[in-house]
Design a protein around this motif. Structure first.
Motif, PDB file in Angstrom:
ATOM      1  N   ILE A  75       0.843  -1.200   0.000  1.00 32.52           N
ATOM      2  CA  ILE A  75       0.000   0.000   0.000  1.00 32.52           C
ATOM      3  C   ILE A  75       0.875   1.246   0.000  1.00 32.52           C
ATOM      4  O   ILE A  75       2.025   1.209   0.423  1.00 32.52           O
ATOM      5  CB  ILE A  75      -0.953  -0.002   1.210  1.00 32.52           C
ATOM      6  N   PRO A  76       0.336   2.386  -0.476  1.00 30.64           N
ATOM      7  CA  PRO A  76       1.125   3.623  -0.499  1.00 30.64           C
ATOM      8  C   PRO A  76       1.508   4.073   0.912  1.00 30.64           C
ATOM      9  O   PRO A  76       0.754   3.872   1.873  1.00 30.64           O
ATOM     10  CB  PRO A  76       0.188   4.632  -1.166  1.00 30.64           C
ATOM     11  N   LYS A  77       2.658   4.697   0.996  1.00 25.67           N
ATOM     12  CA  LYS A  77       3.158   5.161   2.286  1.00 25.67           C
ATOM     13  C   LYS A  77       2.734   6.589   2.583  1.00 25.67           C
ATOM     14  O   LYS A  77       2.366   6.921   3.713  1.00 25.67           O
ATOM     15  CB  LYS A  77       4.690   5.053   2.310  1.00 25.67           C
ATOM     16  N   ASP A  78       2.773   7.454   1.591  1.00 23.77           N
ATOM     17  CA  ASP A  78       2.507   8.883   1.786  1.00 23.77           C
ATOM     18  C   ASP A  78       1.106   9.242   1.281  1.00 23.77           C
ATOM     19  O   ASP A  78       0.676   8.781   0.212  1.00 23.77           O
ATOM     20  CB  ASP A  78       3.551   9.734   1.068  1.00 23.77           C
ATOM     21  N   HIS A  79       0.434  10.112   2.043  1.00 27.21           N
ATOM     22  CA  HIS A  79      -0.914  10.559   1.695  1.00 27.21           C
ATOM     23  C   HIS A  79      -1.049  12.039   2.013  1.00 27.21           C
ATOM     24  O   HIS A  79      -0.389  12.542   2.921  1.00 27.21           O
ATOM     25  CB  HIS A  79      -1.980   9.781   2.492  1.00 27.21           C
ATOM     26  N   MET A 133      -1.254   2.849  -8.211  1.00 29.58           N
ATOM     27  CA  MET A 133      -1.833   2.354  -9.457  1.00 29.58           C
ATOM     28  C   MET A 133      -1.879   0.829  -9.479  1.00 29.58           C
ATOM     29  O   MET A 133      -2.840   0.220  -9.950  1.00 29.58           O
ATOM     30  CB  MET A 133      -1.028   2.892 -10.647  1.00 29.58           C
ATOM     31  N   LYS A 134      -0.837   0.178  -8.951  1.00 31.80           N
ATOM     32  CA  LYS A 134      -0.836  -1.284  -8.877  1.00 31.80           C
ATOM     33  C   LYS A 134      -1.938  -1.787  -7.936  1.00 31.80           C
ATOM     34  O   LYS A 134      -2.616  -2.774  -8.219  1.00 31.80           O
ATOM     35  CB  LYS A 134       0.525  -1.782  -8.402  1.00 31.80           C
ATOM     36  N   LEU A 135      -2.095  -1.100  -6.808  1.00 34.70           N
ATOM     37  CA  LEU A 135      -3.141  -1.472  -5.848  1.00 34.70           C
ATOM     38  C   LEU A 135      -4.527  -1.305  -6.453  1.00 34.70           C
ATOM     39  O   LEU A 135      -5.399  -2.172  -6.290  1.00 34.70           O
ATOM     40  CB  LEU A 135      -3.001  -0.605  -4.594  1.00 34.70           C
TER      41      LEU A 135
END
Length: 266
Positions: A75-79, A133-135
């Protein structure tokens, strides 16, 4: 819950004036946070000002990122967090503390707290990088998978054969066909049956009259409109009764004793 079982409890308002944020996070972040133990650091919040508007960002901790299951996408780390003010609403955060069972002489009671008033709403959004994008691609692929699949059987399965139509449905269809094929009797014969029926009761609904006369409902209604009135008000709503000019109800028979007493009076 009944009134007898309801118990009034005090609400602790010591933090009522504290301002809190209501943050909406993506589902994958919420799932990771639910898996995390209570003492684990889940992320860091960074607030920086550029002009009058504050820029808020969230960085997930490495421990949260490593909670993935085998085969699960990272999952992405930064939001970033989009901030919006709460207007025309009063929202609060409450907590309900249930004490654990103890052997104390005076047991603790359940406690209600107001943790603060929501002053800002924030929506957590990931950056559109390769990881996100992969998620997203994986979630679209899983959503497109069929819920049912065709499976080839290698042995005989004993099961009941499907029924094209059940017995009750067949009987109901036959009954409706029989009712639909009712022949129209002579109008005078139908009127005689109706007058005979209305000598017994003053009011009838259409279903009872169909059973009595055994006539098609459309044909029966044509005749009823000529000799009957249809009630639209209570207490005999949706019932038919004879028009005044056709009412010839049988008078109750007078007993011989009453006749003799009437003749003596005369």
């Amino acid at each position: 819950m009944s009134k007898d079982s309801h118990i009034d409890r005090d609400l602790d308002l010591s933090n009522a004036n504290r301002g809190v944020w209501l943050v909406k996070v993506p589902k994958y972040v919420a799932n990771r946070w639910e898996k995390a133990p209570s003492d684990m650091e889940v992320g860091k919040l960074k607030i920086s000002k550029s002009g009058q508007k504050a820029q808020v960002s969230l960085t997930l901790s490495s421990a949260i990122l490593n909670l993935s299951e085998p085969g699960e996408e990272s999952i992405p780390k930064d939001h970033r967090l989009d901030v919006s003010k709460v207007t025309q609403q009063t929202l609060g955060v409450f907590s309900h503390v249930i004490p654990t069972q103890t052997d104390a002489v005076i047991p603790e009671t359940e406690k209600l707290y107001m943790e603060g008033k929501i002053v800002q709403k924030l929506e957590c959004r990931p950056y559109a990088d390769n990881c996100y994008m992969k998620l997203k691609l994986e979630s679209i692929r899983k959503a497109s998978l069929p819920t049912r699949k065709v499976k080839q059987l290698d042995k005989i399965v004993t099961s009941y054969k499907p029924v094209s139509d059940h017995k009750n449905n067949i009987e109901d269809k036959e009954r409706k066909k029989a009712e639909g094929k009712k022949t129209r009797d002579d109008k005078d014969a139908v009127l005689e049956m109706l007058f005979a029926a209305f000598e017994k009761h003053q009011y009838y609904n259409i279903r009872d009259l169909v059973k009595i006369t055994k006539q098609p409902i459309t044909y029966l209604k044509e005749i009823l409109k000529e000799v009957c009135n249809y009630n639209l008000k209570n207490p005999h709503k949706n019932m038919w009764e004879l028009k005044p000019e056709y009412r010839h109800y049988k008078q109750p028979e007078v007993s011989d004793e009453k006749k003799d007493s009437q003749s003596d009076d005369d």
